[in-house]
Design a protein around this motif. Sequence first.
Motif, PDB file in Angstrom:
ATOM      1  N   ASP A 137     -18.820   6.151  -2.692  1.00  0.00           N
ATOM      2  CA  ASP A 137     -19.026   6.883  -1.593  1.00  0.00           C
ATOM      3  C   ASP A 137     -17.243   6.700  -0.936  1.00  0.00           C
ATOM      4  OD1 ASP A 137     -21.126   7.854  -1.835  1.00  0.00           O
ATOM      5  OD2 ASP A 137     -22.253   6.645  -1.011  1.00  0.00           O
ATOM      6  N   LEU A 138     -16.718   5.587  -1.166  1.00  0.00           N
ATOM      7  CA  LEU A 138     -15.947   5.614  -0.046  1.00  0.00           C
ATOM      8  C   LEU A 138     -14.669   6.146  -0.852  1.00  0.00           C
ATOM      9  CD1 LEU A 138     -16.470   1.354   0.290  1.00  0.00           C
ATOM     10  CD2 LEU A 138     -17.248   3.986   1.636  1.00  0.00           C
ATOM     11  N   VAL A 139     -14.632   7.640  -0.903  1.00  0.00           N
ATOM     12  CA  VAL A 139     -13.132   8.184  -1.043  1.00  0.00           C
ATOM     13  C   VAL A 139     -11.850   8.626  -0.263  1.00  0.00           C
ATOM     14  CG1 VAL A 139     -14.881  10.159  -1.882  1.00  0.00           C
ATOM     15  CG2 VAL A 139     -14.291  10.902   0.195  1.00  0.00           C
ATOM     16  N   HIS A 140     -12.448   8.021   1.109  1.00  0.00           N
ATOM     17  CA  HIS A 140     -11.159   8.081   1.724  1.00  0.00           C
ATOM     18  C   HIS A 140     -10.264   6.422   2.115  1.00  0.00           C
ATOM     19  CE1 HIS A 140     -12.437  12.048   3.453  1.00  0.00           C
ATOM     20  NE2 HIS A 140     -13.357  11.176   3.851  1.00  0.00           N
ATOM     21  N   LEU A 141     -10.587   5.784   0.919  1.00  0.00           N
ATOM     22  CA  LEU A 141     -10.124   4.437   0.958  1.00  0.00           C
ATOM     23  C   LEU A 141      -8.974   4.131   0.501  1.00  0.00           C
ATOM     24  CD1 LEU A 141     -11.591   1.908   1.596  1.00  0.00           C
ATOM     25  CD2 LEU A 141     -11.480   1.384  -0.610  1.00  0.00           C
ATOM     26  N   ARG A 142      -7.909   3.168   1.052  1.00  0.00           N
ATOM     27  CA  ARG A 142      -6.935   2.969   0.752  1.00  0.00           C
ATOM     28  C   ARG A 142      -6.707   1.499   0.525  1.00  0.00           C
ATOM     29  NH1 ARG A 142      -2.971   5.302   5.581  1.00  0.00           N
ATOM     30  NH2 ARG A 142      -1.602   4.987   3.597  1.00  0.00           N
ATOM     31  N   ASP A 143      -6.763   0.783   1.167  1.00  0.00           N
ATOM     32  CA  ASP A 143      -7.015  -0.447   0.665  1.00  0.00           C
ATOM     33  C   ASP A 143      -7.951  -1.747   0.532  1.00  0.00           C
ATOM     34  OD1 ASP A 143      -4.207   0.183   1.251  1.00  0.00           O
ATOM     35  OD2 ASP A 143      -3.739  -0.901   2.943  1.00  0.00           O
ATOM     36  N   THR A 190     -11.307   0.495   9.754  1.00  0.00           N
ATOM     37  CA  THR A 190     -11.239  -0.585   9.348  1.00  0.00           C
ATOM     38  C   THR A 190     -12.849  -1.433   9.114  1.00  0.00           C
ATOM     39  OG1 THR A 190      -9.355  -0.916   9.659  1.00  0.00           O
ATOM     40  CG2 THR A 190     -10.223  -2.634   9.470  1.00  0.00           C
ATOM     41  N   VAL A 191     -12.779  -1.902   7.974  1.00  0.00           N
ATOM     42  CA  VAL A 191     -14.614  -2.743   8.421  1.00  0.00           C
ATOM     43  C   VAL A 191     -14.013  -3.844   7.970  1.00  0.00           C
ATOM     44  CG1 VAL A 191     -16.762  -2.954   7.221  1.00  0.00           C
ATOM     45  CG2 VAL A 191     -15.339  -0.695   7.288  1.00  0.00           C
ATOM     46  N   HIS A 192     -14.311  -5.132   8.364  1.00  0.00           N
ATOM     47  CA  HIS A 192     -13.909  -6.623   8.241  1.00  0.00           C
ATOM     48  C   HIS A 192     -15.239  -7.297   7.665  1.00  0.00           C
ATOM     49  CE1 HIS A 192      -9.723  -6.851   9.436  1.00  0.00           C
ATOM     50  NE2 HIS A 192     -10.629  -5.203  10.234  1.00  0.00           N
ATOM     51  N   CYS A 193     -15.343  -7.368   6.062  1.00  0.00           N
ATOM     52  CA  CYS A 193     -16.724  -8.615   5.779  1.00  0.00           C
ATOM     53  C   CYS A 193     -15.814  -9.781   5.359  1.00  0.00           C
ATOM     54  CB  CYS A 193     -16.858  -7.816   4.707  1.00  0.00           C
ATOM     55  SG  CYS A 193     -17.677  -5.907   5.360  1.00  0.00           S
ATOM     56  N   GLY A 214     -24.285   0.547   2.754  1.00  0.00           N
ATOM     57  CA  GLY A 214     -24.516   1.234   4.156  1.00  0.00           C
ATOM     58  C   GLY A 214     -22.530   0.832   4.120  1.00  0.00           C
ATOM     59  N   ILE A 215     -21.882   0.671   3.470  1.00  0.00           N
ATOM     60  CA  ILE A 215     -20.431   0.935   4.377  1.00  0.00           C
ATOM     61  C   ILE A 215     -20.146   2.101   4.444  1.00  0.00           C
ATOM     62  CG2 ILE A 215     -17.282   0.155   3.534  1.00  0.00           C
ATOM     63  CD1 ILE A 215     -18.731  -1.877   1.794  1.00  0.00           C
ATOM     64  N   PRO A 216     -19.287   2.627   5.772  1.00  0.00           N
ATOM     65  CA  PRO A 216     -19.463   4.357   6.192  1.00  0.00           C
ATOM     66  C   PRO A 216     -18.242   4.755   5.273  1.00  0.00           C
ATOM     67  CG  PRO A 216     -18.866   2.346   8.167  1.00  0.00           C
ATOM     68  CD  PRO A 216     -19.655   1.630   6.987  1.00  0.00           C
ATOM     69  N   PRO A 217     -18.439   5.816   4.955  1.00  0.00           N
ATOM     70  CA  PRO A 217     -17.716   6.364   4.191  1.00  0.00           C
ATOM     71  C   PRO A 217     -16.737   7.055   4.487  1.00  0.00           C
ATOM     72  CG  PRO A 217     -19.935   7.761   3.966  1.00  0.00           C
ATOM     73  CD  PRO A 217     -19.556   6.500   5.134  1.00  0.00           C
ATOM     74  N   GLU A 218     -16.119   6.796   5.884  1.00  0.00           N
ATOM     75  CA  GLU A 218     -15.042   7.339   6.777  1.00  0.00           C
ATOM     76  C   GLU A 218     -13.830   6.062   6.286  1.00  0.00           C
ATOM     77  OE1 GLU A 218     -17.983   7.715   7.967  1.00  0.00           O
ATOM     78  OE2 GLU A 218     -17.754   9.476   8.196  1.00  0.00           O
ATOM     79  N   THR A 219     -14.042   5.375   6.230  1.00  0.00           N
ATOM     80  CA  THR A 219     -13.385   3.344   5.850  1.00  0.00           C
ATOM     81  C   THR A 219     -12.397   4.011   4.874  1.00  0.00           C
ATOM     82  OG1 THR A 219     -15.751   1.873   5.720  1.00  0.00           O
ATOM     83  CG2 THR A 219     -13.854   1.215   5.134  1.00  0.00           C
ATOM     84  N   VAL A 220     -11.324   3.114   5.605  1.00  0.00           N
ATOM     85  CA  VAL A 220     -10.000   3.307   5.551  1.00  0.00           C
ATOM     86  C   VAL A 220      -9.360   2.273   4.756  1.00  0.00           C
ATOM     87  CG1 VAL A 220      -7.484   3.959   5.013  1.00  0.00           C
ATOM     88  CG2 VAL A 220      -9.354   5.692   6.541  1.00  0.00           C
ATOM     89  N   TYR A 221      -9.984   1.081   5.396  1.00  0.00           N
ATOM     90  CA  TYR A 221      -9.610  -0.212   4.984  1.00  0.00           C
ATOM     91  C   TYR A 221     -10.905  -1.442   5.124  1.00  0.00           C
ATOM     92  CZ  TYR A 221      -5.304   1.587   6.631  1.00  0.00           C
ATOM     93  OH  TYR A 221      -3.620   2.315   7.524  1.00  0.00           O
ATOM     94  N   CYS A 233     -22.751  -0.227  11.103  1.00  0.00           N
ATOM     95  CA  CYS A 233     -21.611  -0.900  10.828  1.00  0.00           C
ATOM     96  C   CYS A 233     -22.869  -1.950   9.643  1.00  0.00           C
ATOM     97  CB  CYS A 233     -20.739  -1.976  11.716  1.00  0.00           C
ATOM     98  SG  CYS A 233     -19.522  -3.098  11.123  1.00  0.00           S
ATOM     99  N   PRO A 234     -22.203  -2.465   8.673  1.00  0.00           N
ATOM    100  CA  PRO A 234     -23.238  -3.236   7.959  1.00  0.00           C
ATOM    101  C   PRO A 234     -23.303  -4.779   8.852  1.00  0.00           C
ATOM    102  CG  PRO A 234     -21.539  -2.301   6.080  1.00  0.00           C
ATOM    103  CD  PRO A 234     -21.182  -1.932   7.923  1.00  0.00           C
ATOM    104  N   ASP A 235     -23.984  -5.412   7.776  1.00  0.00           N
ATOM    105  CA  ASP A 235     -24.788  -6.691   8.515  1.00  0.00           C
ATOM    106  C   ASP A 235     -23.651  -7.118   8.287  1.00  0.00           C
ATOM    107  OD1 ASP A 235     -26.366  -5.592   9.158  1.00  0.00           O
ATOM    108  OD2 ASP A 235     -28.188  -5.723   7.823  1.00  0.00           O
TER     109      ASP A 235
END
Length: 284
Positions: free
Chosen positions: A96-102, A57-60, A71-78, A45-47
């Motif tokens: 790299d965020l090919v699965h991003l939806r939102d 989901t990644v909350h920043c 360093g945002i994970p490539p599997e991130t969707v939100y 997870c990014p700092d």
Amino acid sequence: MCTSWGEERCTSISGGRRGKGVVLHSWLFVLLLFSALLGQASPQCPDSCHCAWDTATVHCSDTGLREIPEGIPPETVYLHLERNYIRSIPETAFSDLVHLRDLYLSHNRIDSLASGALRHLGSELRLLDLSHNQLKQASREEFGSTRAKMRLYHNPWHCDCTLQELMENLNLEPETVNGIMCESSVRGVGEGSRWEDPGSQGEHAGQSLVKLLDSGVNFCSLQRKTTDVAMLVTMFVWFFMVIVYVVYYVRQNQAEARRHLEYLKSLPSPRKTPTETDTLSTGF
């Protein structure tokens, strides 16, 4: 202690215990190896961010970020990046965020998008929130071919032909389209200076862009008219300068010719010799 009659049985029991111990150690080694490999393969997870792996989901949000974190994970969707101090979006920020939806980028200080900054977003993107930022100008090249629903309200937009073409090609969220306001607009014919100044106020400043377009305002036609008038004025100025130069050149030549003629007149006429005078007299 094994007696002679129980040596065979004793050996069998010892061998069985030794075999179980070897199997147990083997299993422990496999588990440790698997745990190590799993730990290395698991995304980081990014700092300053919080990652919920079960929902990808990644909350920043509200973390004081000034740029897109690495360093945002490539599997991130939100991905939540709202309420920070981000000023720009580099071209490879989301490559790299090919699965991003939102993608939530609202309430930042974004005032520019790199060419193709959003082009790398995958076809799965369904929502892009860029509201409450400092965007003034944008073009189709920066957004690419994405068909995600867009939130672009509460930005100080400069309404011109480029923005009009962009809005006509984007999938704007219907509930927020009236919030896309013209902080300034392209100047019309006869409206102040003929030079387009994005920082100046125009006739349509303070009005909803979508409502203006619906009412028949065409910034592309207005810009073309302004450009045509500017070209005509420029041509007239050049033509006037040429005429002035020709008149000046002719007058200068005339003055030079008069001075030359006066100089010739001022020269003394040649005197006649006596022989010439006698010849003329005898002839008569």
